[in-house]
Design a protein around this motif. Sequence first.
Motif, mmCIF file in Angstrom:
data_model
loop_
_atom_site.group_PDB
_atom_site.id
_atom_site.type_symbol
_atom_site.label_atom_id
_atom_site.label_comp_id
_atom_site.label_asym_id
_atom_site.label_seq_id
_atom_site.Cartn_x
_atom_site.Cartn_y
_atom_site.Cartn_z
ATOM 1 N N TYR A 130 0.840 -1.193 0.000
ATOM 2 C CA TYR A 130 0.000 0.000 0.000
ATOM 3 C C TYR A 130 0.878 1.247 0.000
ATOM 4 N N SER A 131 2.164 1.061 -0.077
ATOM 5 C CA SER A 131 3.143 2.135 -0.037
ATOM 6 C C SER A 131 3.990 2.057 -1.306
ATOM 7 N N ASP A 171 -1.740 -8.987 7.300
ATOM 8 C CA ASP A 171 -1.377 -7.592 7.063
ATOM 9 C C ASP A 171 -0.010 -7.279 7.645
ATOM 10 N N GLN A 214 -8.340 3.704 -2.767
ATOM 11 C CA GLN A 214 -7.192 3.790 -3.649
ATOM 12 C C GLN A 214 -7.078 2.620 -4.614
ATOM 13 N N ASN A 215 -8.086 1.792 -4.694
ATOM 14 C CA ASN A 215 -8.005 0.632 -5.574
ATOM 15 C C ASN A 215 -8.626 0.880 -6.943
#
Length: 137
Positions: free
Chosen positions: A24-25, A75, A117-118
């Motif tokens: 995610y970064s 995660d 953000q997907n």
Amino acid sequence: MERIKVGKIVSAVALKGEVKVYTYSLPERYREIKMLYVEGSPHKIEKVRFQGPSVILKLSGIDDRTAAEACRQKDLYITEDELPELPEDTYYIRDLIGMQVVTEDGGVLGTLSDVLQNTAQDVYEVQREEGKSLLIP
């Protein structure tokens, strides 16, 4: 100290405990991170490499394929002190959540509740007073 989600382990790679990460970064950030938490359990990053958009990591304590497979769908988190300093007028999404969203003429639209953000572009989810959500690309 708060932990920030930075990715998810999607699969094991090869036989020596490497894992493939959906990040995610920015992928390059994993070269700077010293410690990751796999659902609360701390692991030092021993090796980082890239495979297309994915990040391949070798984490301490995960030394074979069986251990890597056991981490699938877990995660990955970092602590706040691992966050890089941002340039002026740049913010982390987590800092924007809960802020009031207003129009250019000062009308209140609601409160920012999420940033999706997907998609091809970020979509801002705004909670309206009447309980409905407004999505803004």
